[in-house]
Motif scaffolding. Sequence first.
Motif, PDB file in Angstrom:
ATOM      1  N   GLU A  11       0.822  -1.204   0.000  1.00 53.11           N
ATOM      2  CA  GLU A  11       0.000   0.000   0.000  1.00 53.11           C
ATOM      3  C   GLU A  11       0.857   1.256   0.000  1.00 53.11           C
ATOM      4  N   GLY A  12       0.519   2.182  -0.858  1.00 48.83           N
ATOM      5  CA  GLY A  12       1.113   3.503  -0.825  1.00 48.83           C
ATOM      6  C   GLY A  12       2.560   3.608  -1.236  1.00 48.83           C
ATOM      7  N   VAL A  13       3.125   2.634  -1.958  1.00 48.64           N
ATOM      8  CA  VAL A  13       4.542   2.725  -2.325  1.00 48.64           C
ATOM      9  C   VAL A  13       4.775   3.566  -3.559  1.00 48.64           C
ATOM     10  N   ALA A  14       3.753   3.800  -4.338  1.00 47.60           N
ATOM     11  CA  ALA A  14       3.912   4.549  -5.580  1.00 47.60           C
ATOM     12  C   ALA A  14       3.321   5.947  -5.443  1.00 47.60           C
ATOM     13  N   GLU A  15       3.960   6.870  -6.097  1.00 47.17           N
ATOM     14  CA  GLU A  15       3.445   8.233  -6.185  1.00 47.17           C
ATOM     15  C   GLU A  15       2.320   8.292  -7.223  1.00 47.17           C
ATOM     16  N   HIS A  24      -1.867   4.759  -5.917  1.00 43.54           N
ATOM     17  CA  HIS A  24      -0.659   4.459  -5.158  1.00 43.54           C
ATOM     18  C   HIS A  24      -0.417   2.964  -4.978  1.00 43.54           C
ATOM     19  N   THR A  25      -1.385   2.129  -5.283  1.00 41.21           N
ATOM     20  CA  THR A  25      -1.249   0.683  -5.118  1.00 41.21           C
ATOM     21  C   THR A  25      -1.347  -0.026  -6.458  1.00 41.21           C
ATOM     22  N   TYR A  26      -2.390   0.269  -7.237  1.00 41.25           N
ATOM     23  CA  TYR A  26      -2.536  -0.334  -8.556  1.00 41.25           C
ATOM     24  C   TYR A  26      -3.429   0.531  -9.438  1.00 41.25           C
TER      25      TYR A  26
END
Length: 143
Positions: free
Chosen positions: A72-76, A103-105
């Motif tokens: 969860e939340g690893v991507a900007e 942020h997830t998919y």
Amino acid sequence: MAVTLVAVSGSPASAAVRVGEPCTSRGYGSPSSYPSTPPPGETGPAGTAYIYYRSTPPTNCALFYANPPGTEGVAERIRLCIVRQDTGAEECDPPARGSGPYHTYAGPVFVNAPGDCVRLYGSILLRGDVRGDNLSTRWVRCD
């Protein structure tokens, strides 16, 4: 030949989801996976796209997850598009004028392409990083 494209707006930033669930819960199976391409000097993909197929009606369903899936939340920001080869018709998530960033998919995105190939493309930018991976597949699912 009629083209059916449907986009279902995507992933809440805080929702944990099992890989493929937005497609498999709709009866899609036979997944293929495609890792994103990291920029020069970086190791390992920041994301992985999955494309699923359902024969009745013949439709493809695609998702693009931050690695590792379910994180969860690893991507900007995550974006995914699917293109039909014969017509060039495409559908993206988030849409050009839509919700996001995810942020997830990203996905699911759907394309009805019986007897035709589809291609996925997109991008993922990791949080707190200048790294941005791209996704671009060859023509796939040519059944």
